[in-house]
Design a protein around this motif. Sequence first.
Motif: not given
Length: 124
Positions: A42-59
Amino acid sequence: MFWALLFAYLIILFGGGEGLAKDISKPVKQHVQDEARMKRILAINEAMLKEEAKLAENISKTRKSMAKLNRNRSTSGDELQAVFIAVEQKRTEAREKILDGRFKMKALMTAEEWSKVFADQPEE
């Protein structure tokens, strides 16, 4: 050069998040019985989701920056290219982190758990 810039510009404008990370918290809680492994997954999955959200914000920020540069008649090709290079580097870094997380989760789940967790995930 012009066509490459135009293509990259269109990807930035109409591309979005990569869609590599999915919220699998419910099926993990349902199918992974070992509490310690479940928490790590669950911690790994949460980190993955945060990384993707950060990427979307950057885009999103890049789109705004590109629109501003595009309105300025004196913007050079080098200035545009610098933006494309920066966003592609961030995309690559995010993909690597997300894929690394996937393989970490895979190592923590049995084949049976993996099949059950991802059985209900929609194909996109």
